[in-house]
Design an enzyme around this catalytic site. Structure first.
Site, PDB file in Angstrom:
ATOM      1  NE  ARG A 102      31.702  -6.564 -16.577  1.00 35.42           N
ATOM      2  CZ  ARG A 102      32.344  -6.567 -15.412  1.00 35.42           C
ATOM      3  NH1 ARG A 102      33.599  -6.178 -15.336  1.00 35.42           N
ATOM      4  NH2 ARG A 102      31.702  -6.943 -14.315  1.00 35.42           N
TER       5      ARG A 102
ATOM      6  CG  ASP B 212      28.441  -7.986 -15.623  1.00 32.41           C
ATOM      7  OD1 ASP B 212      28.830  -9.146 -15.764  1.00 32.41           O
ATOM      8  OD2 ASP B 212      29.201  -7.006 -15.712  1.00 32.41           O
TER       9      ASP B 212
ATOM     10  CG  HIS C  40      33.075 -12.924 -10.214  1.00 26.81           C
ATOM     11  ND1 HIS C  40      33.509 -13.147 -11.505  1.00 26.81           N
ATOM     12  CD2 HIS C  40      33.686 -11.773  -9.809  1.00 26.81           C
ATOM     13  CE1 HIS C  40      34.341 -12.185 -11.860  1.00 26.81           C
ATOM     14  NE2 HIS C  40      34.467 -11.344 -10.844  1.00 26.81           N
TER      15      HIS C  40
ATOM     16  N   GLY D 282      36.563 -11.235  -7.077  1.00 26.33           N
ATOM     17  CA  GLY D 282      37.576 -10.360  -7.669  1.00 26.33           C
ATOM     18  C   GLY D 282      37.551  -9.047  -6.923  1.00 26.33           C
TER      19      GLY D 282
ATOM     20  CG  ASP E 148      46.081  -8.033  -3.999  1.00 26.84           C
ATOM     21  OD1 ASP E 148      45.940  -9.249  -3.747  1.00 26.84           O
ATOM     22  OD2 ASP E 148      46.564  -7.621  -5.062  1.00 26.84           O
TER      23      ASP E 148
ATOM     24  N   GLY F 265      39.169 -15.989  -6.966  1.00 27.94           N
ATOM     25  CA  GLY F 265      38.722 -17.371  -7.061  1.00 27.94           C
ATOM     26  C   GLY F 265      39.691 -18.270  -7.788  1.00 27.94           C
ATOM     27  CD  GLU F 266      41.646 -16.230 -12.690  1.00 32.38           C
ATOM     28  OE1 GLU F 266      42.374 -15.306 -13.089  1.00 32.38           O
ATOM     29  OE2 GLU F 266      40.726 -16.708 -13.378  1.00 32.38           O
TER      30      GLU F 266
ATOM     31  CD  GLU G  22      33.932 -10.485 -15.688  1.00 33.11           C
ATOM     32  OE1 GLU G  22      33.047 -10.104 -14.916  1.00 33.11           O
ATOM     33  OE2 GLU G  22      35.109 -10.078 -15.639  1.00 33.11           O
TER      34      GLU G  22
END
Length: 550
Positions: free
Chosen positions: A234, A291, A351, A353, A426, A476-477, A531
């Site tokens: 990546r 990306d 997205h 994170g 966080d 998001g998750e 990803e």
């Protein structure tokens, strides 16, 4: 980027898988009467694996070399094994290197002697010397005559340099075309291995940020899994010259180095991992998966900054967009869930994170996104500021004398949720702190969710309709409170609150959940971050290998 040798990457990949047991023999060919014959290649160059000049006057072997030779490392012409005239293939001390023997399954024999070198991790390695002897050795005899032990015998060789390569004779394990995926960030390294059918064979989160220890972490992982036939990396930023996922060769590596300062938190550590992996696995293809590729066809009005033409032409100022690998995965899963083809969908993907962005997708193509020239623009993020008034930065420099380095460090590492709360970047910590009455945590979450709503609404402005709103990424998750606060205030777009809260374990297993439940509302979906899987799929596509995961 085209193969400079004019060879088909698919043929090279398949040949690698077929010929794994035959490689690792002497690059210069078989011995003749105890001597190494000259190279039979056609390139009259003198090369060495360590950058030292080779004292043998020979030509570098090519890919058309006769049988009995190992062939060159991937993307590198055949290299001189640094076997200097007049030296013995045996270490000083009289004990010959232990040869690798094969058990019936093709794996290295457990009967082979192990290295007792105290300077190298206990890891089984294959080494090549100039005469084709293959054994289990430490990585390299020190060119400056450092003494160490090989197979229990003291070694003080100063003339012969051993080149360490990961073992590749486990052909029964590599015929399936396992793909190794390396996802390096500023403070993390995720390693995963995928089989040809997309099954995740193994994965590991490195214990240390990418750096000098990356090679050891990768080496340990490879010692426990089937041998990979390709590696996918990546790379966050492709720069202006690379518009597709591509094989990594010397020119590509140089282009990536040139754009590293556009995403210093991501590209610089990723290149360290690329270099370590290419050193450990030199004979298999390495693919850069970007990306930015997902956004390569952004309309001119979406990618263009309102600055003078000279800045755009000479300095290359433009919007690139990021999180494309995540968006590619989420878009395919969304189409499957809604039972509609990708080219008939208009959706907003978000997205969330460590980095956060939103993207408008019309008929399968990105048409707008919140991140820009760098991954610093756009939504408020965990530690990154997101968009700021450029005048504020100029004022900080003029009035308060902040240097470029101070601005860079603060905006990338000490802003965002961390800067707002003063305690954490966080969202899980901040949700708990808000419940306990922490006003700074409450402000941080309110600012973050407003930033996300602004981003989603601005992306919807580039669409004719909104077929779905899709969340992905770690926040998001895994942060239902954030999803609810975003959606409950987007009624203007037909999005409603009162969302379902799927169990994270179920979401990870199934990969996707639709969570809206209001009548006649825009569908809201959560897609587990993909990803890593997308990198494996893109790597196979670059090599022309069928992707069996679809």
């Amino acid at each position: 980027m085209d193969d400079p040798d004019g060879e088909d990457p698919r043929e090279q990949y398949e040949e690698h898988v077929r010929s794994a047991p035959a490689r690792r023999r002497c690059v210069l060919g078989e011995r003749v009467d105890g001597r190494i014959p000259p190279c039979r290649g056609s390139l009259g160059k003198r090369r060495s694996t360590t950058g030292l000049p080779c004292s043998r006057d020979h030509a570098v072997p090519t890919r058309t070399q006769t049988a009995g030779t190992c062939g060159p490392s991937w993307r590198r012409p055949g290299v001189c094994p640094l076997f200097r005239p007049g030296t013995s293939p045996r270490p000083a001390g009289g004990t010959a290197p232990p040869h690798r023997q094969a058990d019936t399954d093709g794996a290295p024999s457990r009967r082979a002697s192990r290295s007792t070198c105290p300077t190298w991790p206990k890891r089984r390695h294959r080494l090549e010397d100039g005469g084709g002897d293959i054994g289990v050795f430490p990585t390299q005899a020190d060119p400056e005559s450092r003494a160490h032990s090989v197979a229990g015998a003291p070694c003080r060789r100063t003339q012969v340099h051993w080149r360490c390569v990961m073992r590749a004779d486990r052909s029964h394990e590599s015929r399936d075309g396992h793909v190794l995926v390396l996802d390096a960030g500023s403070s993390s390294l995720h390693i995963a291995l995928f089989a040809a059918d997309g099954e995740r064979v193994a994965d590991r989160d490195a214990s240390e940020p990418p750096g000098p220890g990356a090679a050891a972490e990768l080496r340990n992982f490879l010692s426990e899994v089937p041998a990979p036939a390709a590696v996918g990396h990546r790379i966050v930023h492709s720069g202006p010259h690379l518009t597709g996922h591509t094989l990594i060769d010397t020119p590509v590596r140089a282009l990536l180095e040139d754009v590293a300062d556009l995403a210093p938190l991501h590209v610089t550590p990723a290149l360290r991992v690329v270099d370590a992996a290419r050193e450990l696995l030199p004979d298999i293809p390495h693919v850069a998966c970007f990306d930015t590729v997902f956004h390569k066809d952004l309309p001119a009005q979406a990618r263009t900054y309102a600055v003078p033409e000279r800045w755009r032409a000479e300095y290359g100022l433009r919007r690139y967009g990021f999180h494309g690998l995540s968006y590619s995965w989420a878009l395919q899963r969304t189409a499957q869930a809604l039972g509609r083809p990708v080219d008939n969908l208009q959706v907003v993907l978000v997205h969330m994170g460590g980095g956060c962005s939103a993207c408008a997708v019309r008929n399968g193509h990105s048409v707008d996104t919140t991140m820009g020239l760098t991954p610093l623009e756009g939504l408020v993020m965990s530690r990154r500021s997101g968009s700021l008034d450029p005048g504020a930065l100029l004022w900080l420099q003029r009035r308060h004398g902040l240097s470029t380095a101070e601005l860079d460090d603060t905006l990338h590492r000490h802003s965002g949720l961390l800067g707002l709360s003063g305690t954490s970047g966080d969202t899980r910590d901040l949700v708990r702190a808000r419940a306990e009455g922490d006003a700074a945590a409450a402000l941080a979450l309110a600012t973050f969710t407003l930033s996300c709503r602004r981003g989603i609404a601005s992306m919807a402005a580039s669409l004719d309709r909104l077929d779905a709103l899709v969340f992905t990424g770690e926040i998001g998750e895994d942060q239902p409170e954030v999803r609810e606060e975003i959606c409950s205030a987007l009624t203007v777009l037909g999005v409603r609150g009162g969302l379902l809260v799927p169990e994270l374990e179920d979401l990870m297993r199934e990969g996707l959940r639709r969570i809206d439940q209001a009548v006649r509302s825009v569908p809201v979906l959560v897609v587990a971050t993909g990803e890593i899987q997308q990198i494996a799929a893109e790597t196979r596509r670059v090599l022309g290998v069928a992707d069996r995961t679809r």
